[in-house]
Every structure is written in structure tokens, then in C-alpha cells.
Scaffold this motif. Structure first.
Motif, short mmCIF file in Angstrom:
data_model
loop_
_atom_site.label_atom_id
_atom_site.label_comp_id
_atom_site.label_asym_id
_atom_site.label_seq_id
_atom_site.Cartn_x
_atom_site.Cartn_y
_atom_site.Cartn_z
N ILE A 35 0.87 -1.18 0.00
CA ILE A 35 0.24 -0.15 0.01
C ILE A 35 0.92 1.41 -0.21
N LEU A 36 1.95 1.12 0.95
CA LEU A 36 2.74 2.29 0.89
C LEU A 36 3.65 2.52 -0.53
N ARG A 37 4.12 1.55 -1.02
CA ARG A 37 4.80 1.69 -2.34
C ARG A 37 3.81 2.26 -3.32
N GLU A 38 2.55 1.85 -3.48
CA GLU A 38 1.50 2.37 -4.35
C GLU A 38 1.46 3.84 -4.25
N ASN A 39 1.46 4.22 -3.03
CA ASN A 39 1.52 5.68 -2.62
C ASN A 39 2.38 6.52 -2.94
N VAL A 40 3.66 5.69 -3.03
CA VAL A 40 4.89 6.45 -3.56
C VAL A 40 4.81 6.74 -4.78
N ARG A 41 4.52 5.41 -5.46
CA ARG A 41 4.50 5.44 -6.95
C ARG A 41 3.43 6.56 -7.61
N THR A 42 2.35 6.95 -6.98
CA THR A 42 1.37 7.59 -7.28
C THR A 42 1.45 9.10 -6.90
N LYS A 43 2.56 9.24 -6.02
CA LYS A 43 3.05 10.42 -5.42
C LYS A 43 1.91 11.39 -4.57
N THR A 44 1.10 10.08 -3.78
CA THR A 44 0.18 10.74 -2.87
C THR A 44 0.94 11.63 -1.78
N PRO A 45 0.23 12.50 -0.80
CA PRO A 45 0.88 13.30 0.23
C PRO A 45 1.37 11.91 1.17
N LEU A 46 0.64 11.02 1.22
CA LEU A 46 1.01 9.92 2.11
C LEU A 46 2.54 9.15 1.64
N ILE A 48 4.68 10.65 -0.52
CA ILE A 48 5.80 11.62 -0.42
C ILE A 48 6.32 11.76 1.03
N LYS A 49 5.36 11.49 2.00
CA LYS A 49 6.06 11.66 3.29
C LYS A 49 6.63 10.04 3.60
N ALA A 50 6.25 9.01 3.16
CA ALA A 50 6.56 7.79 3.49
C ALA A 50 7.88 7.55 2.89
N ARG A 51 8.24 8.01 1.76
CA ARG A 51 9.29 7.62 0.89
C ARG A 51 10.61 7.79 1.58
N GLU A 52 10.95 8.71 2.29
CA GLU A 52 12.34 9.03 2.89
C GLU A 52 12.70 7.94 3.69
N TYR A 53 11.69 7.50 4.86
CA TYR A 53 11.60 6.40 5.56
C TYR A 53 12.05 5.24 4.75
N MET A 54 11.02 4.81 3.73
CA MET A 54 11.41 3.48 3.25
C MET A 54 12.82 3.43 2.51
N ASP A 55 13.30 4.28 1.86
CA ASP A 55 14.29 4.38 1.17
C ASP A 55 15.66 4.21 2.18
N MET A 68 -3.87 4.21 8.16
CA MET A 68 -4.11 3.62 6.88
C MET A 68 -4.66 2.27 7.29
N MET A 69 -4.29 1.41 8.20
CA MET A 69 -4.75 0.29 8.37
C MET A 69 -6.22 0.47 9.11
N ALA A 70 -6.33 1.26 9.82
CA ALA A 70 -7.89 1.17 10.42
C ALA A 70 -8.82 1.53 9.43
N GLU A 71 -8.66 2.35 8.40
CA GLU A 71 -9.24 2.47 7.09
C GLU A 71 -9.36 1.12 6.45
#
Ligand code: AP5
Length: 220
Positions: A35-46, A48-55, A68-71
Motif C-alpha cells: 500500500i505504501l509503495r503504491e502511494n509512493v508510485r502515485t506521489k500521494t501526500p502519504l 511523499i511522506k513515506a518515501r524517505e523512511y522507506m528508502d 491507513m490500516m484502521a481504514e
């Protein structure tokens, strides 16, 4: 109902087993990493925020992942159960998950720990390839595609994940040891943890999980 958690170090085979279990049990595999990688790929605000941590191999902040998971677990496809892959990752996420499920009058049925030694994790992660189309997981030596770089299933291109580079792999394993491994004790105390040896043919491990673990922890 099967509300399952797949726990294990990076490269232990959570995603691989999650996909098999999804097919066999007919309940969704929910991968926080996907889910996080899909958000990185599509450059959502989530994303953009997650990318630096994941990298860097660090965990994305708890509040981002927990919301994200609660939803996600409220979606109707989770009514008959779900397989969480990569969540929770630390004790505060585990506490948050318990609270989220309590609100929905649900609980975790069992936690499947896929156990693999560090040397093997590094071999697995450095050779991993993933399909851009359907997400199938390959390994350039242990489970290669028939045609290099092309998914056998859907014909899309396969790629190497950005965080499957040597330094990031080491950082991710360190984060696992410090932050995530304590969850084994956490769930043992709740009598929900079942460890499975993650070495051997993929389908034999799935069979072991289904016959030894899932049947035993099925909540009526
Ligand atoms: P995520 O995507 O969850 O990565 P991970 O936990 O590091 O796990 P992997 O996906 O790398 O490995 P896996 O166990 O699924 O193994 P796989 O089946 O692919 O997370 C990525 C990042 O997102 C994190 O670093 C973090 O930044 C962030 N994040 C995610 N969740 C978060 C959370 N809850 N909180 C905060 N941040 C979060 O298999 C690996 C390889 O081995 C493949 O090539 C496969 O073909 C091969 N293989 C599998 N099984 C076998 C077998 N039995 N024999 C031989 N080869 C095998």
C-alpha cells in the motif's frame, strides 16, 4: 473467522505466503509495504511522506500506518477475515491494532511467525524481483521468470525494489531486530504466536501453515 498476522523479518517470505494463503482461504492479504509503495508510485501526500523512511529502511511513523490500516480493515472484503502482512511492526502498532479490532468486535485469531536465518534473508532480498502488473514475487535464482524481466502470469515487466539494495537490506534487518522481533514475545504472552520454519519449498510451507496453524486457531 481467520484474522491472521504474518510476522517475520524482511525477506522471510511473508508476501509470498500471504499471496498463497489469500488464494487458499479466500480472504484478502493486506500488505502495508504494497500500500505504501503504491502511494509512493502515485506521489500521494502519504507516499511523499513515506518515501524517505522507506528508502532508508526505517519504519514509516506509526500514526501514518495505523490510520491507513484502521481504514483498510473496515472495508467489506475483510468481513470474513484478513491476512496482515507487515503490520504491526512494533508494540505500539500492535496495541493500536487491538483497539481498532475491538471497536469492530473482532480480534486476532493467530500470528504466524515465518522464521528464517539472516544469511538466507540477504540472499533472498538481493535476488528478489517483483511484477509491476500483478505484484507476483520472483527470485532470480530460486524462482525465476521463464523470460528474464517478464512476469509469467501477466506479461508485465519485473523490477528490483528500491529498498533491496545491500545497505538498505542491512538497515531493514536491524530495524526488524530492534522494533519488530519483540512482537514474538508480545503475541506469545497472548497465546497467539505460532512459529513456522520458513526454509523449504514455498508450497510446502503454505501447507504447513494451513494444516498446523490456521486450522488450529480458527475462531468460530
Ligand atoms: P515491506 O514491503 O513490508 O517489506 P519487509 O517487511 O521488509 O518484507 P519484504 O516484503 O521485504 O519480505 P517478505 O517477507 O514479504 O518476503 P517475500 O515473500 O517478498 O515494507 C517495506 C517498507 O515499508 C519498510 O521498510 C517500512 O519502511 C515500510 N513499512 C511497511 N510496513 C510498515 C509498518 N507497519 N510500519 C512502518 N513502516 C512500514 O520473499 C523475499 C524473496 O525470497 C523473494 O524473492 C521470494 O521469491 C523468495 N522466497 C520466498 N519464500 C522462499 C522460499 N521458501 N524459498 C526460497 N526463496 C523464497
Amino acid at each position: 473467522m481467520n484474522n491472521l498476522i504474518l510476522l517475520g523479518a524482511p525477506g522471510a517470505g511473508k508476501g509470498t505466503q500471504g499471496k498463497n494463503l489469500q488464494e487458499q482461504l479466500g480472504i484478502p492479504q493486506i500488505s502495508t509495504g504494497d500500500i505504501l509503495r503504491e502511494n509512493v508510485r502515485t506521489k500521494t501526500p502519504l507516499g511523499i511522506k513515506a518515501r524517505e523512511y522507506m528508502d532508508s529502511g526505517a519504519l514509516v511513523p506509526d500514526e501514518v500506518v495505523v490510520n491507513m490500516m484502521a481504514e483498510r480493515v473496515r472495508q467489506p472484503d475483510c468481513d470474513k477475515g484478513f491476512i496482515l502482512d507487515g503490520f504491526p511492526r512494533n508494540t505500539s502498532q500492535a496495541d493500536a491494532l487491538t483497539a481498532i479490532l475491538k471497536e469492530l468486535s473482532k480480534d486476532i485469531s493467530c500470528v504466524i511467525g515465518v522464521e528464517v536465518e539472516t544469511k538466507e534473508l540477504i540472499r533472498r532480498l538481493s535476488g528478489r524481483r517483483v511484477c509491476r502488473g500483478c505484484g507476483l514475487i520472483y527470485h532470480e535464482i530460486f524462482n525465476p521468470t521463464m523470460n528474464t524481466g517478464v512476469c509469467d502470469e501477466c506479461g508485465s515487466e519485473t523490477y528490483q525494489r528500491d529498498d533491496d539494495k545491500e545497505d538498505t537490506i542491512k538497515a531493514r534487518i536491524e530495524v526488524y531486530e530492534k522494533e519488530t522481533r519483540p512482537l514474538i514475545e508480545y503475541y506469545k504472552k497472548l497465546d497467539k504466536y505460532f512459529g513456522v520454519n520458513g526454509i523449504g519449498p514455498v508450497d510446502a510451507i503454505t501447507e504447513k501453515i494451513l494444516s498446523n496453524v490456521v486450522k488450529g486457531c480458527d475462531n468460530p
